[in-house]
Design an enzyme around this catalytic site. Structure first.
Site: not given
Length: 311
Positions: A162, A186, A257, A260, A283, A292
């Site tokens: 990120r 995160k 992004h 990414r 994730h 994806y």
């Protein structure tokens, strides 16, 4: 204070609203340990709703009902706020009111009866391999700054970081011997991500020939630094990558992004394991990574339609 839908000057929040709002943000930071960007997103959504309530002369949470919520969402749409953004707001406000009920600050959560606005699944946009190759070979003179920018783009595409993780990356997090980086993502979840030989070479060139000249005697724990010795902002890196894209002839609304997205899409299109990609991207849910695979399926359909005689 985050400005809500509408152009009028926002009113002051009633004391009950302000106290609960500040208490909830403390809860997100200290107990749920959310990343700064997540806390800012919650703050904007909740502050926007509370300011709307103040405009409508509501002073207590007990005055919030389905009619008030419907009118708020309708007001958002009239101010060109998308269904997708409204879906995020409803989710944030549902969490906020759950918190209020648990802390006995209100009796009910009216958002449990609200269906999330239909937004559709927005597929991520990835660059082609050719476009990425152009980004990795920017024209112009080689300078300490260009070495830094090139190393950042190489590492971003090589790891799928990120952008917030990239600009805040400590130098100690990069192991150039084993070609791994240690990332705190995160929710303060740590993950290890490998990177390739070319990214290693660009990082080494930057560390040896670029970083000391940018710092000019200053000290910094960050890998990618500015001449002030600090890390750059996400906005500044977006400006850099946009400038590089224009210089190499990529005329599209590019963002960090998208690299990414390209990292994940290109790995999966070449046969990478979905769970391995999930781990590298950080994730929590594999369904987030599965989007994806849809991107690659769409690419295959386009190729089939273009080249098959009965396409």
């Amino acid at each position: 204070m985050t400005r809500p839908p509408g152009n009028n000057k926002p009113p002051l929040l009633p004391e009950q609203f302000l106290g609960a709002y500040e208490l909830f943000l403390q809860y997100l930071i200290s107990e749920r340990r959310l990343a700064e960007n997540s806390v800012e997103a919650y703050s904007a959504d909740i502050n926007g709703f509370l300011t709307y309530l103040a405009r409508k002369r509501k002073k207590t949470f007990e005055e919030v009902n389905l009619k008030v919520i419907h009118n708020f969402l309708q007001n958002c749409l009239e101010n060109n706020i998308s269904h997708r953004s409204n879906a995020r707001r409803v989710s944030a406000l549902r969490t906020f009111f759950n918190f209020l009920v648990q802390r006995n600050l209100t009796a009910d959560n009216p958002f449990v009866a609200v269906d999330l606005p239909k937004s559709g699944k927005k597929l991520p946009i990835a660059l082609s391999v050719t476009e990425v190759s152009k980004l990795l070979k920017p024209p112009g003179l080689v300078t300490p700054i260009s070495r830094r920018d090139t190393a950042m783009i190489f590492l971003l595409y090589s790891t799928g970081l990120r952008v917030s993780e990239l600009v805040n990356l400590p130098q100690s997090a990069v192991n150039l011997t084993s070609c791994f980086i240690r990332v705190l993502g995160k929710g303060n979840k740590e993950r290890l991500i490998p990177f390739g030989r070319q990214a290693k070479e660009k990082i080494e060139e930057y560390i040896d020939l670029g970083r000391p000249r940018i710092l000019n005697g200053k000290r910094s724990n960050y890998l990618f630094v500015t001449n002030r010795g600090s890390c750059m902002t996400r906005l500044r890196f977006w400006q850099i990558i946009r400038k590089v894209a224009l210089a190499v002839g990529i005329d599209k609304d590019i963002s960090p992004h998208m690299l990414r997205h390209s990292f994940a899409t290109h790995l999966l299109s070449h046969g990478a394991d979905l769970r391995a990609v999930q781990m590298m991207l950080g994730h929590a849910d594999i369904s987030t990574t599965q989007v994806y695979t849809h991107v690659d399926q769409d690419r295959l359909k386009t190729i089939h339609k273009k080249f098959h005689p009965r396409g």
